[in-house]
Design a protein around this motif. Structure first.
Motif, PDB file in Angstrom:
ATOM      1  N   GLU A 116      -1.633  15.739   3.392  1.00 13.48           N
ATOM      2  CA  GLU A 116      -2.489  15.000   2.439  1.00 13.48           C
ATOM      3  C   GLU A 116      -3.913  15.432   2.510  1.00 13.48           C
ATOM      4  O   GLU A 116      -4.452  15.951   3.358  1.00 13.48           O
TER       5      GLU A 116
ATOM      6  N   LEU B 146       6.516  11.447   9.188  1.00 12.36           N
ATOM      7  CA  LEU B 146       5.268  10.780   8.792  1.00 12.36           C
ATOM      8  C   LEU B 146       4.038  11.570   9.234  1.00 12.36           C
ATOM      9  O   LEU B 146       3.022  11.574   8.533  1.00 12.36           O
ATOM     10  N   GLN B 147       4.121  12.247  10.385  1.00 14.34           N
ATOM     11  CA  GLN B 147       2.999  13.092  10.811  1.00 14.34           C
ATOM     12  C   GLN B 147       2.834  14.283   9.874  1.00 14.34           C
ATOM     13  O   GLN B 147       1.715  14.672   9.543  1.00 14.34           O
TER      14      GLN B 147
ATOM     15  N   LYS C 257       8.726   9.777  13.113  1.00 16.78           N
ATOM     16  CA  LYS C 257       7.403  10.171  13.589  1.00 16.78           C
ATOM     17  C   LYS C 257       7.048  11.562  13.073  1.00 16.78           C
ATOM     18  O   LYS C 257       5.952  11.788  12.558  1.00 16.78           O
TER      19      LYS C 257
ATOM     20  N   ASP D 178       1.131  13.128   6.785  1.00 21.07           N
ATOM     21  CA  ASP D 178      -0.307  12.913   7.000  1.00 21.07           C
ATOM     22  C   ASP D 178      -1.055  14.249   7.001  1.00 21.07           C
ATOM     23  O   ASP D 178      -2.172  14.337   6.504  1.00 21.07           O
TER      24      ASP D 178
ATOM     25  N   ASP E 110       0.836  -1.194   0.000  1.00 20.87           N
ATOM     26  CA  ASP E 110       0.000   0.000   0.000  1.00 20.87           C
ATOM     27  C   ASP E 110       0.876   1.252   0.000  1.00 20.87           C
ATOM     28  O   ASP E 110       2.101   1.172   0.128  1.00 20.87           O
ATOM     29  N   ALA E 111       0.250   2.394  -0.140  1.00 21.86           N
ATOM     30  CA  ALA E 111       0.986   3.656  -0.244  1.00 21.86           C
ATOM     31  C   ALA E 111       1.721   3.992   1.051  1.00 21.86           C
ATOM     32  O   ALA E 111       2.768   4.631   1.029  1.00 21.86           O
ATOM     33  N   ARG E 112       1.198   3.555   2.187  1.00 26.00           N
ATOM     34  CA  ARG E 112       1.826   3.849   3.477  1.00 26.00           C
ATOM     35  C   ARG E 112       3.216   3.212   3.564  1.00 26.00           C
ATOM     36  O   ARG E 112       4.141   3.812   4.102  1.00 26.00           O
ATOM     37  N   GLU E 113       3.357   1.992   3.055  1.00 26.66           N
ATOM     38  CA  GLU E 113       4.667   1.333   3.057  1.00 26.66           C
ATOM     39  C   GLU E 113       5.678   2.128   2.242  1.00 26.66           C
ATOM     40  O   GLU E 113       6.837   2.233   2.620  1.00 26.66           O
ATOM     41  N   SER E 114       5.229   2.670   1.128  1.00 20.14           N
ATOM     42  CA  SER E 114       6.106   3.490   0.297  1.00 20.14           C
ATOM     43  C   SER E 114       6.525   4.750   1.046  1.00 20.14           C
ATOM     44  O   SER E 114       7.684   5.153   0.998  1.00 20.14           O
ATOM     45  N   GLU E 115       5.595   5.367   1.771  1.00 16.97           N
ATOM     46  CA  GLU E 115       5.909   6.557   2.568  1.00 16.97           C
ATOM     47  C   GLU E 115       6.957   6.245   3.639  1.00 16.97           C
ATOM     48  O   GLU E 115       7.886   7.023   3.842  1.00 16.97           O
ATOM     49  N   VAL E 116       6.771   5.116   4.318  1.00 16.05           N
ATOM     50  CA  VAL E 116       7.720   4.723   5.370  1.00 16.05           C
ATOM     51  C   VAL E 116       9.092   4.469   4.763  1.00 16.05           C
ATOM     52  O   VAL E 116      10.111   4.915   5.305  1.00 16.05           O
TER      53      VAL E 116
END
Length: 160
Positions: free
Chosen positions: A160, A153-154, A150, A157, A93-99
């Protein structure tokens, strides 16, 4: 020198791990490929007697880290855009790419600790031994990396 059959099995078992560590430290696919080949060549040529598989794995990580450091001293070192490489990876998913992009955006000293701790499963004491730093320093780097991740990633978020 290792027998060809033994080396083939070891290369298949450890190639991905060596490549992941090399890429996380260099941020360049070509450099990571070169380092991986150099590390496996050193494994092939070594006469070192390993106590067990964990000792061999630790040796490979140590050699990989040393090869990355050798590359950093090179005046020809360059990096490539991570977004291009991330687009090639099969994230669920896109979250894994962000991480992934957030981890790769960290300084090398933090990135190495995160990769070894979360992706390779090493303890802080083991990481300290592999990187040649005190255990307290490894813990501090991991804590700082977590805090930076943290924040990154915050912020992602919020935007977006």
């Amino acid at each position: 020198m290792l027998a060809n059959e033994c080396f083939d099995a070891l290369a298949r078992r450890y190639m991905d791990m060596v490549y992941r560590i090399a890429f996380s430290m260099t941020k360049n696919r070509a450099d990571a490929d070169d380092i991986s080949q150099n590390v496996l060549l050193k494994l092939y040529k070594t006469d070192k007697a390993f106590r067990d598989e964990e000792h061999r794995k630790s040796w490979l990580i140590r050699v990989t880290v040393n090869e990355c450091r050798r590359l950093w001293r090179s005046p020809w070192r360059k990096t490539e855009p991570l977004e291009e490489y991330a687009a090639l990876l099969p994230f669920e998913d896109a979250r894994e790419s962000e991480v992934f992009l957030a981890v790769m955006g960290l300084d090398a000293k933090y990135r190495a600790v995160v990769v070894l701790y979360y992706y390779e499963g090493y303890s802080l004491a083991e990481i300290a031994g592999l990187l040649g730093i005190p255990a307290a320093t490894a813990g501090t780097r991991l804590a700082r990396a977590r805090a930076k991740l943290k924040t990154i990633l915050q912020e992602a978020d919020c935007c977006e």
